[in-house]
Write an enzyme that holds these catalytic residues in place. Structure first.
Site, PDB file in Angstrom:
ATOM      1  N   CYS A  64       0.788  -1.234   0.000  1.00 20.33           N
ATOM      2  CA  CYS A  64       0.000   0.000   0.000  1.00 20.33           C
ATOM      3  C   CYS A  64       0.825   1.291   0.000  1.00 20.33           C
ATOM      4  O   CYS A  64       0.469   2.231  -0.733  1.00 20.33           O
ATOM      5  CB  CYS A  64      -1.016  -0.011   1.141  1.00 20.33           C
ATOM      6  N   ARG A  77       7.464 -11.192   4.990  1.00 19.19           N
ATOM      7  CA  ARG A  77       7.121 -11.071   6.402  1.00 19.19           C
ATOM      8  C   ARG A  77       7.893 -12.126   7.193  1.00 19.19           C
ATOM      9  O   ARG A  77       7.986 -13.281   6.778  1.00 19.19           O
ATOM     10  CB  ARG A  77       5.610 -11.229   6.605  1.00 19.19           C
ATOM     11  N   ASP A 117      -3.094  -7.904  -4.723  1.00 13.22           N
ATOM     12  CA  ASP A 117      -3.427  -6.694  -3.993  1.00 13.22           C
ATOM     13  C   ASP A 117      -4.112  -5.681  -4.907  1.00 13.22           C
ATOM     14  O   ASP A 117      -3.866  -5.647  -6.109  1.00 13.22           O
ATOM     15  CB  ASP A 117      -2.129  -6.082  -3.454  1.00 13.22           C
ATOM     16  N   LYS A 136     -14.133  -3.691   7.880  1.00 11.64           N
ATOM     17  CA  LYS A 136     -13.755  -4.569   6.772  1.00 11.64           C
ATOM     18  C   LYS A 136     -14.760  -5.695   6.607  1.00 11.64           C
ATOM     19  O   LYS A 136     -15.568  -5.991   7.500  1.00 11.64           O
ATOM     20  CB  LYS A 136     -12.374  -5.168   7.002  1.00 11.64           C
ATOM     21  N   HIS A 145      -8.371  -1.071   0.785  1.00 14.42           N
ATOM     22  CA  HIS A 145      -7.453  -2.171   0.493  1.00 14.42           C
ATOM     23  C   HIS A 145      -8.309  -3.375   0.100  1.00 14.42           C
ATOM     24  O   HIS A 145      -9.347  -3.626   0.719  1.00 14.42           O
ATOM     25  CB  HIS A 145      -6.633  -2.569   1.718  1.00 14.42           C
TER      26      HIS A 145
END
Length: 603
Positions: free
Chosen positions: A303, A332, A352, A434, A480
């Site tokens: 992002c 990650r 994404d 979300k 997102h």
């Protein structure tokens, strides 16, 4: 003073003691699972008096208990543990709830270091509760069945290592798993499902079908896609990009690393640093020599990069909405205890996307996104979808009116698509509400894939704006959105959903041509060339084995179509067609077969 009560309390199941939870029914399978975990702990304590206990919760498909035990448990120990459990169950011992002061609890747990640490987690003033069945007393908030006799059919299934509190710096405990059901027949059904899940394990099939591998010489959690697995990935990516272009998205490509100040501005270094790889110290060359080294980080998310592209020019309300998508590889630092095949890795590619729009456009964009997600999931064979709507938490950023509008937009989209959903009150991130969409695979297991997440935080942190119809600067809404989650995890789910037998359009090898002898090899290659020219994925088995062995190998490798070609087929310009499911389909002209697979590919 110790205070005993009944074994039934109106509280949910949780491995952490002393904390109240939601209600559950007495006869629920979850309660039986949790009670079975305590029976198992009681049995292990009888057989191994030097055991140190940690926690024993129910799970989605059974129960487990974590033990610190000098003796290394193996499946050879299961029969004697099961026999001791059976004795406890037949004794029909009542589950008695005991409330204790902190001092009394510490005495009861003397010598049990893990339990004492769990006791310390119970907030001051909260009720501290134990459950007793016979001579076994365990720190637990319950609830339990009235007595051990309520534990019906059960079986121990496996044992594995588990770090205490999930931290690899802590001791490794032994996690003993079991299953319980309302009847022997129900247990047999569940055990059969587990056996089927083992056959479908993506790690096992990944090796057998040569789809992917992970190598310690390179690093744990870093996936290598083999040619066949890469074929599937390319097919997924091509479909994904085509559908996104059709839906009005544009594609982006962004770097893999960024300066530390970018991640400071985004907040990742404040909120997510433990999940990021350590920084790379890079010294830039300046006009007067090398500058001081500056830290760069591998990106954990895409992002901030998309935001930089947004900030590279000025936008008007007429330019919105912007729908930008990227198959962006992120990194990650997942620890050893949570890495698992393709499902939890250290380097993965997110499907994404970010939507930048005005407040007036947001409801339409969310509805469009939910409908788009459903279409994508259904193409991969996932037709059973449920949703969770996570709403504003106690601590949140953004204006209340924005939260209200965002939450309404999410809920309206779910209702418009007739998707069943549950409200997760207060479960949103601090930066926005979300939607999570979950699918069920062929074994009925739920998997979360799609996430549609509002963000009021990053537009403010990066001072995003657009010029409104009134000529003034306004802050855009930012969403997102990931549909598949990551290509690695989604591929693992697909492997298990289909048991490696992918549908024709996804199969790494769609057709294998099998010449009966070397005399038909040239004809087989000609057939393969014709099919490749139609964009089919084809190979020719050139081995000198008998045709039966070639067919068996193709079946084992889960190839959807086999074309047997002998002298008669070559003379007739035909192929003898066999399906992975369905066997012999007879002889047909090459063009007829090509039309058959074209239609199936499009279905």
């Amino acid at each position: 003073m110790l205070h005993a009560t009944s074994g039934l309390v109106p509280a949910g199941i949780c491995p952490l003691p002393g904390r109240p939870g939601g209600s559950t029914t007495v006869q629920s399978l979850e309660t039986m699972r949790h009670s079975a975990a305590h029976v198992m702990a009681a049995a292990v304590s009888r057989l191994f008096p030097d055991v140190k206990l940690d926690i024993g919760p129910s799970t989605e498909d059974g129960f487990y208990y974590d033990f610190d035990l000098p003796h290394r448990l193996t499946p050879d120990d299961f029969p004697k543990i099961e026999a001791e459990m059976a004795r406890i169950i037949v004794a029909n011992l009542p589950f008695e709830r005991i409330e204790a002061s902190r001092e009394e609890a510490q005495k009861l747990l003397a010598g049990q270091r893990y339990k004492l640490e769990r006791l310390a987690d119970v907030p001051a003033g909260d009720v501290i509760s134990f459950y007793r069945c016979g001579d076994f007393v365990d720190l637990c908030r319950g609830p339990h069945l009235p007595s051990t006799g309520g534990v019906a059919a059960f079986k121990l299934t496996s044992v594995a290592g588990s770090y205490y509190r999930g931290d690899e710096k802590n001791p490794m405990l032994q996690r003993l798993y079991g299953m319980v059901a309302e009847s022997p027949a129900a247990l047999a059904t569940e055990l059969a499902r587990i056996e089927e899940a083992k056959k479908r394990d993506h790690r096992k099939l990944g090796r057998e079908l040569e789809l992917f591998s992970v190598h310690d010489d390179v690093g744990p959690g870093l996936v290598h896609w083999h040619p066949k697995g890469a074929r599937v990935r390319v097919t997924i990516e091509n479909f994904w990009r085509r559908e996104h272009y059709r839906a009005g998205y544009e594609m982006l490509f962004t770097p893999h690393i960024g300066r530390a100040h970018l991640w400071q501005t985004s907040g990742h270094l404040s909120f997510y640093k433990d999940g990021m790889f350590p920084p790379l110290e890079i010294a830039e060359e300046g006009e007067h020599g090398a500058k001081p080294a500056e830290p760069y980080y591998l990106k954990p998310m895409n992002c901030p990069f998309h935001i930089q592209i947004y900030k590279s020019r000025r936008y008007s309300y007429r330019d919105l909405p912007l729908r930008w998508a990227e198959l962006g590889t992120v990194y990650r630092f997942e620890k050893e205890g949570v890495r698992h095949g393709l499902l939890r890795v250290r380097g993965f590619t997110q499907d994404d996307a970010h939507i930048f729009c005005s407040p007036e456009q947001i409801e339409g964009e969310i509805r469009r996104t939910v409908g788009f997600a459903l279409g994508i999931l259904r193409r991969f064979g996932f037709n059973e979808v449920t949703a969770y709507l996570a709403t504003k938490p106690a601590k949140a950023v953004g204006e209340p009116a924005r939260w209200e509008q965002a939450t309404h937009s999410l809920e309206a989209a779910l209702k418009a698509e007739n998707i069943p959903y549950e409200v997760d009150a207060g479960g949103g991130a601090f930066y926005g509400p979300k939607i999570d969409l979950k699918i069920k695979d062929a074994l009925g297991r739920p998997w979360q894939l799609t996430t549609i997440q509002f963000d009021f935080n990053l537009p403010e942190r990066f001072q995003l704006s657009y010029v409104g119809e009134d000529g003034k600067e306004h802050q855009p809404y930012m969403v997102h959105r990931a549909l598949l989650g990551s290509l690695e995890r989604f591929f693992g789910i697909l492997i298990e959903h289909y048991g490696g037998a992918f549908p024709l359009w996804l199969a790494p090898e769609q057709v294998r041509v099998l010449p009966i002898s070397e005399k038909q090899l040239a004809y087989a290659q000609d057939v393969a060339d014709q099919l490749r020219g139609a964009d089919l994925r084809v190979s020719v088995d050139i081995d000198s084995e008998k045709i039966g062995a070639k067919i068996r190998r193709a079946q084992m490798e889960k190839v959807p179509y086999m074309l047997v070609v002998g002298g008669r087929e070559a003379d007739a310009g035909a192929v003898a067609v066999r399906r992975r499911e369905g066997g012999d389909q007879g002889v047909m002209p090459r063009d007829a077969f090509l039309e058959l697979v074209r239609k199936e590919n499009e279905a």
